[in-house]
Motif scaffolding. Structure first.
Motif, short mmCIF file in Angstrom:
data_model
loop_
_atom_site.label_atom_id
_atom_site.label_comp_id
_atom_site.label_asym_id
_atom_site.label_seq_id
_atom_site.Cartn_x
_atom_site.Cartn_y
_atom_site.Cartn_z
N ASP A 28 0.83 -1.21 0.00
CA ASP A 28 0.00 0.00 0.00
C ASP A 28 0.86 1.26 0.00
N MET A 29 1.98 1.21 0.71
CA MET A 29 2.86 2.38 0.79
C MET A 29 3.61 2.59 -0.53
N PHE A 32 0.71 2.70 -3.76
CA PHE A 32 -0.34 3.72 -3.79
C PHE A 32 0.10 5.07 -3.23
N ILE A 33 0.49 5.09 -1.96
CA ILE A 33 0.75 6.37 -1.28
C ILE A 33 1.98 7.09 -1.84
N PHE A 132 -6.31 1.15 6.37
CA PHE A 132 -5.11 1.49 5.60
C PHE A 132 -5.30 1.27 4.11
N SER A 136 -5.19 4.30 1.41
CA SER A 136 -4.15 4.30 0.38
C SER A 136 -4.75 4.23 -1.03
N GLU A 137 -5.79 3.42 -1.21
CA GLU A 137 -6.41 3.32 -2.53
C GLU A 137 -7.10 4.62 -2.92
N ILE A 139 -6.21 7.67 -1.94
CA ILE A 139 -5.16 8.64 -2.26
C ILE A 139 -4.67 8.44 -3.69
#
Length: 266
Positions: A28-29, A32-33, A132, A136-137, A139
């Motif tokens: 996720d980091m 996505f982010i 989370f 994240s998705e 963003i």
């Protein structure tokens, strides 16, 4: 994704629940982010505005958005069931087999990620899969991707639906493609109407957390209800769901207004 795949393939590690949770957070980091943040800083002098993270979430819009999500459940579950039962032509049988295999693999991965039936498993599931992943998705898909298109000359409705299709395609689950497109479009409209990705992130996290909690309660033997199919057999309930959801959204737009492109309610 390449980094994570390389680690999993080169290092002989068992995909336990703990490892899957770590990989999910890292993915996720990195996926996505970080890309969304880097892109926003590079292409805009106002990265927060581009990602729609500079506006505080409206409490009223958040409540109404969650309410609309709940009232839409029977209709969405009917679409889920319809999508799951699609039979492709014989000429596409090989492709259908591959899609079903991917679906099974995805479901098994989620089961490992969610873990067992302890309270700790429930909390971790809500934090990782619910909060989370939802944040994240949003963003990436509604902040970065949709933000770029919304700030171009593209038609706003087209931008929202394109972002929703990309969002659904990314999950690589054909038998959940249509309902995920609709859900993605709903999140997109929420961002357009409120001017804040935080509202869609909260609603997304709520949706994921409810599913995680229901799955946990089912595994623990607390409930015997399939949350993804409940209410899908009643035509009256489905029609009522559509009418009620439309009423909630119409009332929200009428009484709460929308930010539009100017950042002011209109």
């Amino acid at each position: 994704m390449m980094i994570i795949s390389a680690i999993v393939n080169l290092i002989p590690i068992a995909l336990t629940t703990r490892i899957m949770r770590v990989l999910a957070v890292v993915q996720d980091m990195l996926l996505f982010i970080l890309p969304a943040a880097i892109m926003a800083v590079i292409v805009s002098p106002y990265p927060g505005k581009l990602l729609s993270v500079d506006n505080k979430p409206s409490i009223a819009w958040t409540i109404m958005g969650i309410l609309a999500l709940l009232t839409a459940t029977p209709a969405m579950n009917w679409i889920v069931e319809w999508n799951e039962n699609i039979d492709l032509p014989a000429a596409l049988s090989q492709w259908e087999t591959k899609m079903k295999a991917l679906e099974t693999t995805a479901q098994e991965s989620v089961k490992i990620l969610m873990g067992g039936t302890s309270i700790g498993d429930l909390i971790m599931g809500i934090l990782i899969i619910g909060v989370f992943a939802g944040f994240s998705e949003e963003i990436f898909f509604r902040g970065a991707l949709l933000g770029c298109m919304m700030n171009s000359r593209m038609n706003k409705h087209m931008a929202i639906w394109i972002a929703a299709i990309v969002f659904s395609l990314f999950h690589m689950q054909f038998y959940g493609f249509v309902p995920r497109v609709i859900l993605g479009a709903y999140f997109g409209y929420i961002v357009w109407w409120t001017g804040s990705v935080w509202v869609s992130a909260i609603i997304h996290a709520f949706n994921n957390s409810v599913i995680v909690t229901a799955e946990w309660m089912s595994r623990a033997g607390i409930i015997d209800i399939d949350i993804n199919h409940s209410g899908s057999a009643s035509i009256a309930l489905i029609i009522g769901s559509i009418v009620l959801t439309g009423g909630v959204l119409r009332a929200s737009l009428k009484h709460l207004g929308k930010k539009g492109e100017t950042g002011r309610a209109d």
